[in-house]
Design a protein around this motif. Structure first.
Motif, PDB file in Angstrom:
ATOM      1  N   ARG A   5      39.379   4.721 -38.959  1.00 12.46           N
ATOM      2  CA  ARG A   5      38.751   4.121 -40.127  1.00 12.46           C
ATOM      3  C   ARG A   5      39.482   2.856 -40.547  1.00 12.46           C
ATOM      4  NH1 ARG A   5      38.609   6.412 -46.275  1.00 12.46           N
ATOM      5  NH2 ARG A   5      37.421   4.708 -47.128  1.00 12.46           N
ATOM      6  N   TRP A   6      40.843   2.893 -40.462  1.00 11.88           N
ATOM      7  CA  TRP A   6      41.617   1.744 -40.906  1.00 11.88           C
ATOM      8  C   TRP A   6      41.528   0.591 -39.917  1.00 11.88           C
ATOM      9  CZ3 TRP A   6      41.589   2.879 -45.462  1.00 11.88           C
ATOM     10  CH2 TRP A   6      41.955   4.127 -45.940  1.00 11.88           C
ATOM     11  N   ALA A   7      41.281   0.899 -38.634  1.00 15.47           N
ATOM     12  CA  ALA A   7      41.170  -0.186 -37.662  1.00 15.47           C
ATOM     13  C   ALA A   7      40.039  -1.136 -38.022  1.00 15.47           C
ATOM     14  CB  ALA A   7      40.959   0.381 -36.266  1.00 15.47           C
ATOM     15  N   SER A   8      38.974  -0.594 -38.610  1.00 13.09           N
ATOM     16  CA  SER A   8      37.846  -1.443 -38.988  1.00 13.09           C
ATOM     17  C   SER A   8      38.160  -2.332 -40.174  1.00 13.09           C
ATOM     18  CB  SER A   8      36.630  -0.568 -39.328  1.00 13.09           C
ATOM     19  OG  SER A   8      36.882   0.177 -40.502  1.00 13.09           O
ATOM     20  N   LEU A   9      39.284  -2.050 -40.840  1.00 16.78           N
ATOM     21  CA  LEU A   9      39.647  -2.821 -42.028  1.00 16.78           C
ATOM     22  C   LEU A   9      40.653  -3.914 -41.735  1.00 16.78           C
ATOM     23  CD1 LEU A   9      40.008   0.205 -44.404  1.00 16.78           C
ATOM     24  CD2 LEU A   9      38.231  -1.524 -44.553  1.00 16.78           C
ATOM     25  N   LEU A  10      41.058  -4.060 -40.468  1.00 14.34           N
ATOM     26  CA  LEU A  10      42.100  -5.031 -40.151  1.00 14.34           C
ATOM     27  C   LEU A  10      41.708  -6.441 -40.535  1.00 14.34           C
ATOM     28  CD1 LEU A  10      43.343  -3.796 -36.694  1.00 14.34           C
ATOM     29  CD2 LEU A  10      44.656  -3.922 -38.789  1.00 14.34           C
ATOM     30  N   ALA A  11      40.438  -6.752 -40.408  1.00 14.92           N
ATOM     31  CA  ALA A  11      39.995  -8.121 -40.686  1.00 14.92           C
ATOM     32  C   ALA A  11      39.573  -8.320 -42.130  1.00 14.92           C
ATOM     33  CB  ALA A  11      38.838  -8.495 -39.766  1.00 14.92           C
ATOM     34  N   VAL A  12      39.700  -7.274 -42.959  1.00 18.90           N
ATOM     35  CA  VAL A  12      39.282  -7.404 -44.349  1.00 18.90           C
ATOM     36  C   VAL A  12      40.414  -8.048 -45.131  1.00 18.90           C
ATOM     37  CG1 VAL A  12      38.511  -6.202 -46.402  1.00 18.90           C
ATOM     38  CG2 VAL A  12      37.788  -5.405 -44.170  1.00 18.90           C
ATOM     39  N   PHE A  87      50.192  -0.228 -46.493  1.00 20.20           N
ATOM     40  CA  PHE A  87      50.062   0.175 -45.096  1.00 20.20           C
ATOM     41  C   PHE A  87      49.672   1.648 -44.991  1.00 20.20           C
ATOM     42  CE2 PHE A  87      52.809  -3.486 -44.936  1.00 20.20           C
ATOM     43  CZ  PHE A  87      52.523  -4.109 -43.727  1.00 20.20           C
ATOM     44  N   HIS A  88      49.069   1.989 -43.837  1.00 10.45           N
ATOM     45  CA  HIS A  88      48.708   3.370 -43.534  1.00 10.45           C
ATOM     46  C   HIS A  88      49.277   3.763 -42.176  1.00 10.45           C
ATOM     47  CE1 HIS A  88      46.006   6.277 -41.413  1.00 10.45           C
ATOM     48  NE2 HIS A  88      46.231   6.957 -42.513  1.00 10.45           N
ATOM     49  N   SER A  89      49.709   5.031 -42.067  1.00 12.64           N
ATOM     50  CA  SER A  89      50.180   5.574 -40.796  1.00 12.64           C
ATOM     51  C   SER A  89      49.920   7.071 -40.783  1.00 12.64           C
ATOM     52  CB  SER A  89      51.681   5.306 -40.612  1.00 12.64           C
ATOM     53  OG  SER A  89      52.170   5.895 -39.424  1.00 12.64           O
ATOM     54  N   ARG A  90      49.880   7.628 -39.572  1.00 15.61           N
ATOM     55  CA  ARG A  90      49.829   9.078 -39.447  1.00 15.61           C
ATOM     56  C   ARG A  90      51.034   9.628 -38.690  1.00 15.61           C
ATOM     57  NH1 ARG A  90      44.993  11.634 -40.595  1.00 15.61           N
ATOM     58  NH2 ARG A  90      45.279  13.194 -38.943  1.00 15.61           N
ATOM     59  N   ASP A  91      51.925   8.730 -38.266  1.00 14.39           N
ATOM     60  CA  ASP A  91      53.114   9.190 -37.546  1.00 14.39           C
ATOM     61  C   ASP A  91      54.407   8.570 -38.074  1.00 14.39           C
ATOM     62  OD1 ASP A  91      52.923   6.591 -36.643  1.00 14.39           O
ATOM     63  OD2 ASP A  91      52.794   7.101 -34.508  1.00 14.39           O
ATOM     64  N   LEU A  92      54.343   7.798 -39.152  1.00 15.59           N
ATOM     65  CA  LEU A  92      55.483   7.133 -39.784  1.00 15.59           C
ATOM     66  C   LEU A  92      56.079   6.016 -38.930  1.00 15.59           C
ATOM     67  CD1 LEU A  92      57.424  10.118 -41.441  1.00 15.59           C
ATOM     68  CD2 LEU A  92      56.221   8.269 -42.630  1.00 15.59           C
ATOM     69  N   THR A  96      49.530   0.222 -40.134  1.00 15.01           N
ATOM     70  CA  THR A  96      48.420  -0.724 -40.211  1.00 15.01           C
ATOM     71  C   THR A  96      48.224  -1.138 -41.660  1.00 15.01           C
ATOM     72  OG1 THR A  96      47.264   0.221 -38.308  1.00 15.01           O
ATOM     73  CG2 THR A  96      45.938  -1.036 -39.874  1.00 15.01           C
ATOM     74  N   GLN A  97      48.276  -2.435 -41.934  1.00 12.57           N
ATOM     75  CA  GLN A  97      48.025  -2.887 -43.305  1.00 12.57           C
ATOM     76  C   GLN A  97      46.551  -2.701 -43.622  1.00 12.57           C
ATOM     77  OE1 GLN A  97      49.311  -6.847 -44.323  1.00 12.57           O
ATOM     78  NE2 GLN A  97      48.645  -6.654 -46.454  1.00 12.57           N
ATOM     79  N   ILE A  98      46.263  -2.057 -44.760  1.00 11.38           N
ATOM     80  CA  ILE A  98      44.884  -1.755 -45.137  1.00 11.38           C
ATOM     81  C   ILE A  98      44.443  -2.471 -46.410  1.00 11.38           C
ATOM     82  CG2 ILE A  98      44.818   0.469 -43.957  1.00 11.38           C
ATOM     83  CD1 ILE A  98      45.383   1.804 -46.687  1.00 11.38           C
ATOM     84  N   SER A  99      45.386  -3.024 -47.159  1.00 15.27           N
ATOM     85  CA  SER A  99      45.005  -3.733 -48.382  1.00 15.27           C
ATOM     86  C   SER A  99      46.199  -4.484 -48.926  1.00 15.27           C
ATOM     87  CB  SER A  99      44.468  -2.767 -49.455  1.00 15.27           C
ATOM     88  OG  SER A  99      45.492  -1.928 -49.957  1.00 15.27           O
ATOM     89  N   ASN A 100      45.946  -5.270 -49.952  1.00 20.11           N
ATOM     90  CA  ASN A 100      46.963  -5.792 -50.859  1.00 20.11           C
ATOM     91  C   ASN A 100      46.577  -5.311 -52.257  1.00 20.11           C
ATOM     92  OD1 ASN A 100      48.770  -7.752 -49.269  1.00 20.11           O
ATOM     93  ND2 ASN A 100      46.720  -8.406 -48.672  1.00 20.11           N
ATOM     94  N   ALA A 101      47.512  -4.725 -52.975  1.00 20.12           N
ATOM     95  CA  ALA A 101      47.158  -4.148 -54.277  1.00 20.12           C
ATOM     96  C   ALA A 101      46.868  -5.212 -55.325  1.00 20.12           C
ATOM     97  CB  ALA A 101      48.272  -3.227 -54.769  1.00 20.12           C
ATOM     98  N   ILE A 102      47.454  -6.405 -55.173  1.00 17.00           N
ATOM     99  CA  ILE A 102      47.159  -7.527 -56.079  1.00 17.00           C
ATOM    100  C   ILE A 102      46.449  -8.577 -55.236  1.00 17.00           C
ATOM    101  CG2 ILE A 102      48.110  -9.247 -57.655  1.00 17.00           C
ATOM    102  CD1 ILE A 102      48.431  -6.384 -58.639  1.00 17.00           C
ATOM    103  N   ALA A 103      45.121  -8.534 -55.218  1.00  7.56           N
ATOM    104  CA  ALA A 103      44.355  -9.326 -54.247  1.00  7.56           C
ATOM    105  C   ALA A 103      43.239 -10.156 -54.850  1.00  7.56           C
ATOM    106  CB  ALA A 103      43.767  -8.390 -53.183  1.00  7.56           C
ATOM    107  N   ARG A 104      43.100 -10.141 -56.170  1.00  5.26           N
ATOM    108  CA  ARG A 104      42.032 -10.922 -56.788  1.00  5.26           C
ATOM    109  C   ARG A 104      42.639 -12.038 -57.640  1.00  5.26           C
ATOM    110  NH1 ARG A 104      40.695  -5.740 -57.513  1.00  5.26           N
ATOM    111  NH2 ARG A 104      41.250  -5.698 -59.717  1.00  5.26           N
ATOM    112  N   PRO A 105      41.944 -13.164 -57.724  1.00  8.57           N
ATOM    113  CA  PRO A 105      42.462 -14.250 -58.572  1.00  8.57           C
ATOM    114  C   PRO A 105      42.598 -13.815 -60.020  1.00  8.57           C
ATOM    115  CG  PRO A 105      40.706 -15.041 -57.137  1.00  8.57           C
ATOM    116  CD  PRO A 105      40.702 -13.546 -57.016  1.00  8.57           C
ATOM    117  N   GLY A 106      43.620 -14.341 -60.667  1.00  7.82           N
ATOM    118  CA  GLY A 106      43.773 -14.151 -62.099  1.00  7.82           C
ATOM    119  C   GLY A 106      44.526 -12.913 -62.524  1.00  7.82           C
ATOM    120  N   PRO A 151      43.166   3.884 -51.026  1.00  9.66           N
ATOM    121  CA  PRO A 151      44.273   2.927 -50.919  1.00  9.66           C
ATOM    122  C   PRO A 151      43.891   1.637 -50.199  1.00  9.66           C
ATOM    123  CG  PRO A 151      44.574   4.742 -49.388  1.00  9.66           C
ATOM    124  CD  PRO A 151      43.426   5.108 -50.272  1.00  9.66           C
ATOM    125  N   ALA A 152      42.756   1.637 -49.489  1.00 11.69           N
ATOM    126  CA  ALA A 152      42.262   0.400 -48.894  1.00 11.69           C
ATOM    127  C   ALA A 152      41.615  -0.504 -49.929  1.00 11.69           C
ATOM    128  CB  ALA A 152      41.259   0.716 -47.779  1.00 11.69           C
TER     129      ALA A 152
END
Length: 562
Positions: A5-12, A87-92, A96-106, A151-152
């Motif tokens: 699921r997270w692989a599809s989010l790499l380009a987001v 980031f997300h992992s299943r084996d530590l 894979t980076q899935i988001s930035n928590a502060i990602a919107r202007p302002g 978390p994404a």
């Protein structure tokens, strides 16, 4: 939640609203390639082993949490945005980076604060279907919490926590009885330091439903493990519960070579806390600083229990190319197991060097991450999609209209903002993740006004950078390498090298890092690479000289004349 699921989010990443043909004065970057390796890295790693660091480059202050079989990790980002990479992992091991928590202007306004300010030391946690990140923002309101069901993202707008006062490094702990607690570093009682660097760890109950602190604040650690030794800057607290005890871990000694991780435990969340019999539980300060290829400054750890009952720690450390804090890659994320000895956790025995490879956790095998974060690798961005990848960042603000993705290129509009202005220049950059690295791009740009330039910026902070740009000098299209090496240097920088460029066609620009040296080269048409400057002093970008908490970032840059 499956890794696929997270692989599809790499380009987001960051979506840009406009596209189209270029305009006069714009700079077009058709692709960008990063290539890196480290001479001290193991040449090969066994199938059952992993490399340290697990996330290389400027990814400091890691915090980790587990939800079922999934692990989530967040890092600091300071004055760069989008901020707080998740980031997300299943084996530590494979992240894979899935988001930035502060990602919107302002969401954040860092004003004209230095790049080493901004977003400090986040902590991630999960409770009853909701993810929480608590964090401190210098120049922008103090301590806050953001939440997300996924978390994404999207993550919520920040909710500010004024009761934490001027402290830093908050973290949340959810107890078995349903109560929540928030910890942070702050001045000791009475706001009076008994010595330079005297800090304390505080705890207060937290209303997780209404996202606010409640009840009194309690100081649970004063100074550190032994205040008679005047320990400096106790910080980064995290709380866990095991076998009826509450375990508190925090760092001491600052984030330099004296960095160390400490442990205490108590019968209740508010104490009293007793230091463990062996402290620190992780440090490298007791090793010979002249040892070859050292890993230094280990600390700021967070512990996590696997679904199989094993414990592991993520923490920051650095890899200098020379003694002390002579490194350009910033503070990085490492992983080691935690052993429990007579009821106390221990990450490394005293006098033990951090291994560059280690046996993997006993977790289901996972494929390598699509975008590597460890070991030697090459990543090429073609700028073909509607977004920038999640690892691209820009200083201070996200609301500028100075860039767009257009027909397979990153297009920058030059602004009258320089790298020294403590503002928001026309710059997108990615981290230097290896001691030896190259950054290469193809640029189409025709400067036609004085002071107009575009190319690559190599940035540690507002006072420490290289600028490798195309500009027009005396009517001739010219490649220029300029530097600012500290606050006493002129803000426009000093020219180190210049070289006329034939014609007006596209150029290939390359910056190569070799430890403390940087090279600048150009390619035109079918020609090979030609040096513009070699052996530039890159130690001016090191933490030892530039100071601060970040690593080097490099990327496309454009500047207009004033």
């Amino acid at each position: 939640m499956r890794l696929g699921r997270w692989a599809s989010l790499l380009a987001v990443g960051l979506v840009l609203g406009t596209s189209g043909v270029g305009y006069a004065g714009e700079a077009r970057f058709d692709w960008f390639e990063y290539r890196g390796s480290d001479p001290a890295d193991p040449k090969t790693v066994a199938a059952n082993a992993y490399r340290n660091p697990i996330i290389a480059g400027f990814y400091p202050d890691p915090s980790v949490t587990r939800v079922g079989e999934d692990y989530y990790l967040v890092n600091s980002s300071f004055g760069w945005l989008p901020g707080l990479p998740v980031f997300h992992s299943r084996d530590l091991v494979n992240w894979t980076q899935i988001s930035n928590a502060i990602a919107r202007p302002g969401l954040m306004n860092f004003g004209q604060g230095g790049l080493t300010g901004g977003l400090f030391a986040p902590a991630i946690s999960y409770h009853e279907g909701l993810f929480y990140i608590v964090n401190t923002s210098f120049y922008s309101g103090g301590n806050f919490v953001v939440t997300a069901k996924d978390p994404a993202g999207p993550w919520s707008d920040p909710v500010w926590l004024p009761d934490l006062r001027d402290g830093i490094d908050p973290s949340l702990f959810f107890d078995e009885d349903g109560r929540a607690w928030i910890l942070n570093n702050d001045l000791p009682e009475g706001d009076k330091e008994a010595y330079d660097g005297h800090r304390a760890i505080w705890i207060q109950e937290f209303d997780a439903k209404n996202l606010k602190t409640i009840g009194p604040r309690t100081m649970i650690v004063n100074g550190g493990v032994d205040i008679s030794t005047k320990p400096g800057y106790v910080e980064g607290p995290h709380l866990y519960k095991k076998d009826g005890f509450y375990y508190l871990t925090a760092a001491e000694g600052g984030t330099g070579t004296s960095h160390a991780q400490m442990i205490w435990r108590a019968p209740t969340p508010t104490g009293p806390y007793t230091p463990g019999p062996t402290n620190p539980i992780l440090t490298q300060r007791d090793l010979d600083p002249k040892r070859p290829n050292p890993i230094e400054a280990a600390g700021h750890a967070d512990l996590v229990e696997t679904q199989k009952g094993d414990w592991w720690a993520v923490f920051l450390a650095v890899r200098p190319y020379a003694g002390g804090e002579m490194f350009n890659t910033g503070r990085e994320t490492f992983l080691l197991p935690v052993r429990w000895v007579d009821g106390w956790p221990r990450i490394l025995p005293p006098g033990t060097a951090i291994p560059r490879q280690h046996l993997k956790p006993d977790l289901p095998a996972q494929p390598p991450a699509a975008i590597p974060t460890a070991g030697p690798f090459t990543i090429r961005d073609e700028f073909e999609g509607p977004t920038l990848p999640l690892y691209w960042m820009t200083p201070r603000r996200l609301d500028g209209a100075w860039w767009r993705l257009s027909e397979g290129a990153l297009v920058l509009t030059p602004q009258a903002v320089t790298l020294s202005d403590r503002a928001s220049p026309s710059l997108w950059a990615r981290r230097q993740q290896h001691r030896d690295a190259s950054f290469t791009t193809e640029l189409s740009f025709t400067p036609d006004r004085p002071g107009e330039r575009a190319g690559l910026a190599v940035v540690q902070n507002d006072e420490s950078w290289f600028r490798y740009t195309v500009e027009r000098l005396d009517g001739v299209r010219t490649l220029v390498v300029a530097v600012r090496a500290g606050e006493n240097d002129p803000k426009p920088g000093r020219i180190l090298a210049r070289q006329p460029v034939p014609g007006e066609g596209p150029l290939r620009l390359r910056v190569t890092a070799r430890g403390g040296s940087y090279d600048f080269a150009v390619g035109t048409g079918q020609d090979g690479w030609k040096p513009v400057l070699t052996d530039a002093d890159g130690t001016i970008l090191s933490t030892a000289i530039a100071r601060g908490f970040m690593g080097v970032l490099v990327g496309p840059y454009a500047e207009a004349g004033r």
